[in-house]
Motif scaffolding. Structure first.
Motif, PDB file in Angstrom:
ATOM      1  N   ARG A   1      -1.940   1.237  -8.776  1.00 25.29           N
ATOM      2  CA  ARG A   1      -0.863   1.416  -7.810  1.00 25.29           C
ATOM      3  C   ARG A   1      -0.505   0.073  -7.175  1.00 25.29           C
ATOM      4  O   ARG A   1      -1.379  -0.672  -6.740  1.00 25.29           O
ATOM      5  CB  ARG A   1      -1.266   2.403  -6.723  1.00 25.29           C
ATOM      6  CG  ARG A   1      -1.694   3.773  -7.245  1.00 25.29           C
ATOM      7  CD  ARG A   1      -0.561   4.485  -7.943  1.00 25.29           C
ATOM      8  NE  ARG A   1       0.557   4.711  -7.025  1.00 25.29           N
ATOM      9  CZ  ARG A   1       1.698   5.252  -7.398  1.00 25.29           C
ATOM     10  NH1 ARG A   1       1.897   5.592  -8.666  1.00 25.29           N
ATOM     11  NH2 ARG A   1       2.649   5.441  -6.506  1.00 25.29           N
ATOM     12  N   PHE A   2       0.763  -0.241  -7.137  1.00 22.16           N
ATOM     13  CA  PHE A   2       1.230  -1.474  -6.533  1.00 22.16           C
ATOM     14  C   PHE A   2       2.566  -1.202  -5.849  1.00 22.16           C
ATOM     15  O   PHE A   2       3.214  -0.184  -6.095  1.00 22.16           O
ATOM     16  CB  PHE A   2       1.370  -2.591  -7.582  1.00 22.16           C
ATOM     17  CG  PHE A   2       2.246  -2.215  -8.749  1.00 22.16           C
ATOM     18  CD1 PHE A   2       3.614  -2.463  -8.747  1.00 22.16           C
ATOM     19  CD2 PHE A   2       1.686  -1.595  -9.868  1.00 22.16           C
ATOM     20  CE1 PHE A   2       4.408  -2.122  -9.821  1.00 22.16           C
ATOM     21  CE2 PHE A   2       2.488  -1.236 -10.956  1.00 22.16           C
ATOM     22  CZ  PHE A   2       3.846  -1.499 -10.922  1.00 22.16           C
ATOM     23  N   ARG A   3       2.972  -2.103  -5.000  1.00 21.55           N
ATOM     24  CA  ARG A   3       4.207  -1.921  -4.259  1.00 21.55           C
ATOM     25  C   ARG A   3       5.403  -1.922  -5.231  1.00 21.55           C
ATOM     26  O   ARG A   3       5.575  -2.849  -6.020  1.00 21.55           O
ATOM     27  CB  ARG A   3       4.373  -3.038  -3.233  1.00 21.55           C
ATOM     28  CG  ARG A   3       5.639  -2.905  -2.372  1.00 21.55           C
ATOM     29  CD  ARG A   3       5.726  -4.011  -1.346  1.00 21.55           C
ATOM     30  NE  ARG A   3       4.580  -3.959  -0.424  1.00 21.55           N
ATOM     31  CZ  ARG A   3       4.382  -4.842   0.559  1.00 21.55           C
ATOM     32  NH1 ARG A   3       5.253  -5.848   0.726  1.00 21.55           N
ATOM     33  NH2 ARG A   3       3.330  -4.721   1.354  1.00 21.55           N
ATOM     34  N   GLY A   4       6.197  -0.880  -5.135  1.00 21.89           N
ATOM     35  CA  GLY A   4       7.362  -0.760  -6.002  1.00 21.89           C
ATOM     36  C   GLY A   4       7.093  -0.089  -7.330  1.00 21.89           C
ATOM     37  O   GLY A   4       7.967  -0.074  -8.192  1.00 21.89           O
ATOM     38  N   SER A   5       5.888   0.470  -7.512  1.00 18.05           N
ATOM     39  CA  SER A   5       5.569   1.100  -8.804  1.00 18.05           C
ATOM     40  C   SER A   5       6.447   2.313  -9.077  1.00 18.05           C
ATOM     41  O   SER A   5       6.843   2.551 -10.223  1.00 18.05           O
ATOM     42  CB  SER A   5       4.086   1.500  -8.830  1.00 18.05           C
ATOM     43  OG  SER A   5       3.796   2.411  -7.770  1.00 18.05           O
ATOM     44  N   ASP A   6       6.772   3.072  -8.025  1.00 18.05           N
ATOM     45  CA  ASP A   6       7.645   4.233  -8.220  1.00 18.05           C
ATOM     46  C   ASP A   6       9.050   3.798  -8.640  1.00 18.05           C
ATOM     47  O   ASP A   6       9.683   4.446  -9.486  1.00 18.05           O
ATOM     48  CB  ASP A   6       7.720   5.065  -6.938  1.00 18.05           C
ATOM     49  CG  ASP A   6       6.396   5.731  -6.599  1.00 18.05           C
ATOM     50  OD1 ASP A   6       5.599   5.946  -7.541  1.00 18.05           O
ATOM     51  OD2 ASP A   6       6.150   6.026  -5.412  1.00 18.05           O
TER      52      ASP A   6
END
Length: 289
Positions: free
Chosen positions: A112-117
């Protein structure tokens, strides 16, 4: 007590087999039509024997399609030289895009990382965008990067255009045990080590599925090959188009049929050689998660 046959179940099974046979005939008849006409002399086709078996079998159309399909026009040379160029593009583009898609799918599923969605949404959106929209901007960008009209540029194009295949791997890795990754992190393994030693060996089924799909798609590509390939290093799809559209006094239909079958042989042979692995990968991916 005498067991009576289950008539509804038997009728249902008969209907399923009947539908499968009809579907097989629907897709096999064009190939059969091309095969029997590629083994006939041209005079026999001109005489009207189009649907029947050859009265005289010959492989001359196949030799002509492979070496020199017609005379007086360089655009309709045989498919031999086009084959080499297509392999020079399809093999590295398939390997690079498949491995890259596998790594990206692993990241989207387990890291999970920032902007993964947002990345996931963009990939899903990109899978529905037709490739023709990318031809003009890519031709401009590649011209400035000195990659236009080169086989290397085609490999890069197919690698970039194949980014959405990461979704196949993402769906596959969703069901991968997270405890193995956590244990590897505790032991000091980093992102790349975990992927190479733990994740990648377990992804063989989906790797085979995506690799076959990628090779078939890249091999059959026409629009990128037509615009971005060098004029003296055209791919097999462009060569086939040149052959069948060349202006001749007499249309050599048997040679055209042989050329079409030759152009379709590599994907077909790959499916035959790796068909069971392809089915296993589809089934394995279907039950993940």
């Amino acid at each position: 007590m005498i067991d009576l046959p289950d008539r509804p179940r038997a009728a249902s099974r008969l209907a399923i087999y009947g539908a499968l046979i009809l579907a097989t005939l629907f897709f096999a008849l064009p190939a059969w039509f091309a095969l029997i006409n590629s083994l006939k002399p041209l005079q026999e086709i001109q005489a009207g024997n189009v649907l029947g078996l050859p009265a005289r079998w010959t492989v001359e159309p196949w030799i002509a399609a492979w070496s020199t399909a017609c005379t007086g026009a360089p655009a309709c040379a045989g498919l031999a030289r086009y084959f080499v160029h297509s392999l020079m593009v399809a093999i590295p583009a398939t390997v690079i895009s498949t491995l890259w898609g596998c790594f990206n799918g692993y990241l989207l599923a387990k890291w999970r990382f920032r902007g993964s969605d947002m990345v996931l949404f963009v990939l899903m959106f990109g899978s529905f965008v037709p490739g023709v929209l990318f031809v003009f901007p890519l031709s401009i960008i590649f011209a400035r990067l000195q990659l236009a009209h080169s086989l290397v540029g085609l490999v890069v194009v197919h690698t970039l255009y194949s980014l959405p295949i990461a979704l196949f791997f993402r769906n596959y890795f969703v069901g991968f045990p997270g405890d193995l990754i956590k244990a590897a992190r505790i032991d000091g393994a980093g992102l790349w080590v975990i992927f190479r030693r733990i994740v990648l060996p377990t992804a063989k089924p989906i790797l085979v599925v995506v690799a076959i799909m990628q090779f078939t798609s890249i091999w059959n590509d026409f629009q990128f090959a037509l615009v971005l390939a060098p004029s003296d290093q055209q791919l097999v799809t462009v060569g086939l188009n040149n052959l069948t559209n060349v202006q001749e006094d007499v249309a050599h239909h048997n040679t055209y049929m042989a050329a079409a079958l030759i152009a379709g042989l590599p994907p077909l042979l790959i499916y035959i050689a790796a068909g069971k692995y392809f089915v296993r990968g589809l089934v394995s991916g279907a039950v993940k998660g």
